[in-house]
Each structure stands twice: as C-alpha cells, then as structure tokens.
Design a protein around this motif. Structure first.
Motif, PDB file in Angstrom:
ATOM      1  N   ASP A 168      18.960  19.645  34.599  1.00  0.00           N
ATOM      2  CA  ASP A 168      19.551  19.473  36.071  1.00  0.00           C
ATOM      3  C   ASP A 168      20.926  20.133  36.211  1.00  0.00           C
ATOM      4  O   ASP A 168      21.185  20.630  37.241  1.00  0.00           O
ATOM      5  CB  ASP A 168      19.731  18.014  36.079  1.00  0.00           C
ATOM      6  CG  ASP A 168      18.468  17.144  36.288  1.00  0.00           C
ATOM      7  OD1 ASP A 168      17.416  17.927  36.388  1.00  0.00           O
ATOM      8  OD2 ASP A 168      18.326  15.929  36.642  1.00  0.00           O
TER       9      ASP A 168
ATOM     10  N   GLU B 223      21.545  22.573  39.137  1.00  0.00           N
ATOM     11  CA  GLU B 223      22.412  22.110  40.268  1.00  0.00           C
ATOM     12  C   GLU B 223      23.663  23.087  40.452  1.00  0.00           C
ATOM     13  O   GLU B 223      24.082  23.528  41.605  1.00  0.00           O
ATOM     14  CB  GLU B 223      22.985  20.819  39.764  1.00  0.00           C
ATOM     15  CG  GLU B 223      22.029  19.816  40.265  1.00  0.00           C
ATOM     16  CD  GLU B 223      22.666  18.314  39.889  1.00  0.00           C
ATOM     17  OE1 GLU B 223      23.685  17.963  40.322  1.00  0.00           O
ATOM     18  OE2 GLU B 223      21.937  17.425  39.068  1.00  0.00           O
TER      19      GLU B 223
ATOM     20  N   LEU C 218      13.748  19.561  34.699  1.00  0.00           N
ATOM     21  CA  LEU C 218      14.457  19.077  35.899  1.00  0.00           C
ATOM     22  C   LEU C 218      13.901  17.655  36.159  1.00  0.00           C
ATOM     23  O   LEU C 218      12.724  17.161  35.775  1.00  0.00           O
ATOM     24  CB  LEU C 218      14.061  19.869  37.269  1.00  0.00           C
ATOM     25  CG  LEU C 218      14.695  21.182  37.479  1.00  0.00           C
ATOM     26  CD1 LEU C 218      14.529  21.767  38.792  1.00  0.00           C
ATOM     27  CD2 LEU C 218      16.251  21.173  36.933  1.00  0.00           C
ATOM     28  N   GLN C 219      14.883  16.652  36.308  1.00  0.00           N
ATOM     29  CA  GLN C 219      14.488  15.446  36.753  1.00  0.00           C
ATOM     30  C   GLN C 219      14.529  15.069  38.131  1.00  0.00           C
ATOM     31  O   GLN C 219      15.007  16.088  38.881  1.00  0.00           O
ATOM     32  CB  GLN C 219      15.538  14.423  36.043  1.00  0.00           C
ATOM     33  CG  GLN C 219      15.314  14.394  34.541  1.00  0.00           C
ATOM     34  CD  GLN C 219      16.356  13.389  34.022  1.00  0.00           C
ATOM     35  OE1 GLN C 219      17.308  13.789  33.345  1.00  0.00           O
ATOM     36  NE2 GLN C 219      15.933  12.242  33.952  1.00  0.00           N
TER      37      GLN C 219
ATOM     38  N   GLY D 209      18.127  16.123  39.701  1.00  0.00           N
ATOM     39  CA  GLY D 209      18.443  17.443  39.885  1.00  0.00           C
ATOM     40  C   GLY D 209      17.645  18.342  40.866  1.00  0.00           C
ATOM     41  O   GLY D 209      18.288  18.705  41.688  1.00  0.00           O
ATOM     42  N   HIS D 210      16.435  17.938  40.992  1.00  0.00           N
ATOM     43  CA  HIS D 210      15.514  18.377  41.900  1.00  0.00           C
ATOM     44  C   HIS D 210      16.195  17.877  43.610  1.00  0.00           C
ATOM     45  O   HIS D 210      16.339  18.781  44.385  1.00  0.00           O
ATOM     46  CB  HIS D 210      14.209  18.034  41.889  1.00  0.00           C
ATOM     47  CG  HIS D 210      13.076  18.827  42.705  1.00  0.00           C
ATOM     48  ND1 HIS D 210      12.695  18.414  44.006  1.00  0.00           N
ATOM     49  CD2 HIS D 210      12.333  19.973  42.466  1.00  0.00           C
ATOM     50  CE1 HIS D 210      11.591  19.120  44.320  1.00  0.00           C
ATOM     51  NE2 HIS D 210      11.666  20.205  43.462  1.00  0.00           N
TER      52      HIS D 210
END
Ligand code: TV1
Ligand code: CA
Ligand code: ZN
Length: 393
Positions: free
Chosen positions: A245, A249, A287-288, A291-292
């Motif tokens: 993430d 990001e 990614l969690q 983060g997405h």
C-alpha cells in the motif's frame, strides 16, 4: 449505517444491470460476473443507493459498439454459436476466429447481451458526465481494457472503456485514463496511441513471457515518431510481485499528481480493476482495500468529472469490499462507514472475515515477498517525469 446522505454540491450516479450478473464464462473460468451481485449487496446494505442516482443500464446498440469495433467482428460476436463445453486452460484451442472461443474468451450463452450491457453501463456513465448530470459516474460492470477493435483478449470482448472515452471526447478536450488493474491496459492504450487528447497511464505487474499480456514496459510511451501527436502520451508503470500500500500510494500520487499538472485533463476515466488486491486468484500484489481505495480518493480530490469502471478481480469477496468502499469514497461517506459488514448483508458469510478491511495476515496468512526496491520505484518516477517534459499544451 443508514445515516448516509447525498454528497453536498455534486452528484454521483451508479450504473448497473442485474441481468449482466447472471452470465457464466464456464465452471472453472476465473471471471465471475456474480462478483457484481456481491458488490451491489454490500453497497445496498450500507444504504449507499440513497446518496446516488441509480440507473438500470440498457444494452449498448450495435452502432454504439461500432464506434470502436469493426463490423465483421461485431457480426461474428453476435452470431457465433455458444459452445456447450467451454475449453479449459488445460485443453487449449485449435482454431479460433477473432480470438473468440479459446480458454480465456469462451463463447458462452448470452455473450453478446453480456458485452452490450457492460458497454451500455459505461456509455450511460459517459453521457451523464457529458451532460453534467453527474460529477462522478460508477460503472462496475465495465473496465474491460484488453479488447481490441477486431479481437477479444484476456476475458474482454468489447472495450467499453474506449467506447465511453470516445463519448467523453465529444464534450471534453482532454481525457486522462488511469488503470490500476494488475494487468496492463493494452487495449485502451492502443486505441488512443495516435492522439494527444487522451493520456493513458497503467500500473501493472510486468513480466513479459510470464504474465499477461506482456506489454507495458517503462519505455513504451506511444509512437516513437516525433510527428505523431500521440508520442509520450502512454505512460506505463511496470511493477514486480508484492508491492505494498505504502509504495503504491506514493507512486500513484507522485505520478498522477504530476500528470494532472502538465496534461490538465478535463475528464478522468479510472479503471479500478480489483485484481491488484492481495489474495487475488490471478494477482500478485500485496495491496489492501485501503491502498487501492487511496488511488480513488486521490483522483476524486482533483475535482475533475470522473467515471469509475470495474475491471479484473477474481476473489469476489475482496472485489466487493474494494468496490463498495470506493463507492463510499465517491459519495464522501467513507469516513463515517462502519468497518463491520452490516448484519443484514445478503451473502454476509461469503466475506469470511466480518470487516471491510481484513489485515494482510487475514487475507494471505503469509504475505507475498515484496520484489519492488525503492531504487527501482525511484527510476520509474524519474522516467515518467522525463516523458512528461515532452507534454505541453
Ligand atoms: C478457463 C479456465 C480460463 C481457467 C484462464 C489466467 C482460464 C486463466 C482459467 C488465466 C486461468 C490468464 C493468459 C495464456 C495467454 C493466456 C478483466 C498464452 C488460473 C481485465 C486476463 C488474463 C485478465 C488472461 C483480464 C490470461 C483483466 N490468466 N484459469 N488466463 N495465453 N491469459 O495468460 O485484466 O483482469 O488462470
Ligand atoms: Ca493496469
Ligand atoms: Zn486484470
């Protein structure tokens, strides 16, 4: 969870068709249109439809699909008989026309209806943005970025994104296409290769020969000819397994922030493929949902009319979490949403963990090794900045 109200000062529209969700690619095929049902179930359980204009989308017409796709391809797509025994990945195809009927793009029952509904939702979304009836339009049934003018590819038959962006180009001088699906957005990139009115940016896993579709290297930036207006208007962010993430990001905000300054888009088309999430059946990233979704929030804060498309996503519970939370960002309800999935959510047990934000350990057990070095990510940012020096208005 029902204190969700319409956002102040702007309008969000949600474009879906429950008929689409009834189609099946075949028993073992990773693409499950049912994930749209699970997404809608979560969006509704949180009361989000009260905050949006909800449209049951129609099927796009032949003429509309023809704005991008070739007639002979559409004719074959509309008439090819469904195969009762879809080919599995283990018994690949012999002869296929337009890449239709192989293991990735099977000829299933109702295929043409499915494709035209997907494109109809995306096109309706584009029209609402054009008419200024929406500021953010959501079409989770679209985002099928691999389809070519005369060829199906990677589970995609009709490129609803290209059809929608062509519509946006009737009303806006410049459109920025952003693609956070784990796969390269090759079909969209190729369609707008020769124009400086669309800039395409794809973040993806890149490992040619090993990972589909194998294109989208750092140096692939559009036509090499200086006389072609599309030169430097394709941006690719090739990544390795396990990106986190925090890294993603930072990369996203740096690159999209810079692109926004130099390209100054008048509309954004954001493909939110959820196969970039940890634990995806086909994806490789760590990614969690947070983060997405941070990518969606960053784009929203640019205050530019935007369409949000779906795309890949092969672990339905994670797809539904991401797209429902991203819907809440669109309507500005994400700060007050209860992370515990509402008790009355249909198919609640399918989520396994009762939170919108499971930890990496809950999703994966052991997180995938991160193969992205800070040094490499810095090189990518550097290269993108160099490309953007050529972009002027
Ligand atoms: C049938 C049954 C088809 C099981 C396909 C994974 C299957 C895959 C299957 C699969 C699978 C791909 C290739 C190989 C190219 C082929 C919506 C040389 C377990 C936007 C599309 C990925 C991603 C296509 C689409 C890829 C999107 N991976 N099981 N097929 N040939 N195809 O590698 O970007 O998400 O995997
Ligand atoms: Ca991508
Ligand atoms: Zn994908």
């Amino acid at each position: 969870e029902f204190n969700i109200t319409r956002p102040k000062g702007y309008t969000v529209s949600y474009h879906a068709n429950p008929e689409m969700e009834k189609h099946h690619f075949g028993q073992t095929h990773p693409m499950k249109p049912w994930r749209l049902t699970l997404t809608k179930s979560l969006v509704s359980a949180y009361g989000m439809p009260f905050a949006m204009d909800n449209y049951n989308t129609r099927a796009a017409t032949y003429e509309e699909l023809n704005s991008f796709h070739a007639s002979d391809y559409l004719d074959y797509l509309a008439s090819a008989p469904a195969e009762d025994m879809p080919r599995d990945i283990d018994n690949p195809d012999k002869e296929v026309k337009f890449n239709l009927g192989g293991s990735d793009c099977p000829l299933f029952h109702g295929l043409y209806d499915y494709c035209s509904m997907s494109a109809g939702g995306s096109l309706d979304a584009a029209r609402k943005i054009c008419n200024k009836q929406s500021d953010i339009a959501i079409a989770w049934g679209g985002g099928l970025h691999h389809a070519k003018r005369s060829e199906a590819s990677g589970f995609c038959y009709i490129n609803d994104i290209v059809v929608a962006v062509l519509q946006l180009l009737r009303c806006f001088p410049r459109v920025l296409y952003i693609d956070i699906d784990v796969h390269h957005g090759d079909g969209v990139e190729e369609a707008f290769f020769s124009t400086d009115r669309v800039m395409t940016v794809s973040f993806h896993k890149y490992a040619p020969e090993v990972f589909f579709p194998g294109t989208g290297g750092l140096d692939d930036n559009g036509p090499k000819s200086e006389h072609n207006p599309g030169a430097h208007h394709a941006i690719n962010v090739p990544l390795n397994d396990g990106i986190t993430d925090e890294q993603y990001e930072h990369l996203f905000q740096t690159i999209i922030g810079k692109i926004n300054e130099v390209f100054r888009p008048s509309a954004i088309a954001l493909q939110c493929g959820a196969d970039s999430l940890a634990g995806d059946r086909l994806g490789r990233f760590n990614l969690q949902v947070q983060g997405h979704a941070a990518c969606v929030e960053f784009c929203k804060k640019l205050n530019i009319p935007m369409i949000m498309f779906g795309g890949g996503g092969y672990t339905p519970r994670n797809v539904a979490r991401a797209w429902a939370f991203e819907t809440s960002i669109a309507i500005d309800a994400h700060k007050k949403i209860d992370p515990i999935i509402p008790q009355h959510t249909p198919w609640r047990e399918r989520f396994i963990h009762d939170t919108l934000f499971p930890t990496l350990e809950q999703i994966l057990g052991e997180p995938r090794a991160n193969r992205n070095t800070q040094k490499r990510l810095q090189e990518i940012v550097q290269h993108v900045h160099e490309q953007l020096r050529f972009v002027t208005h």
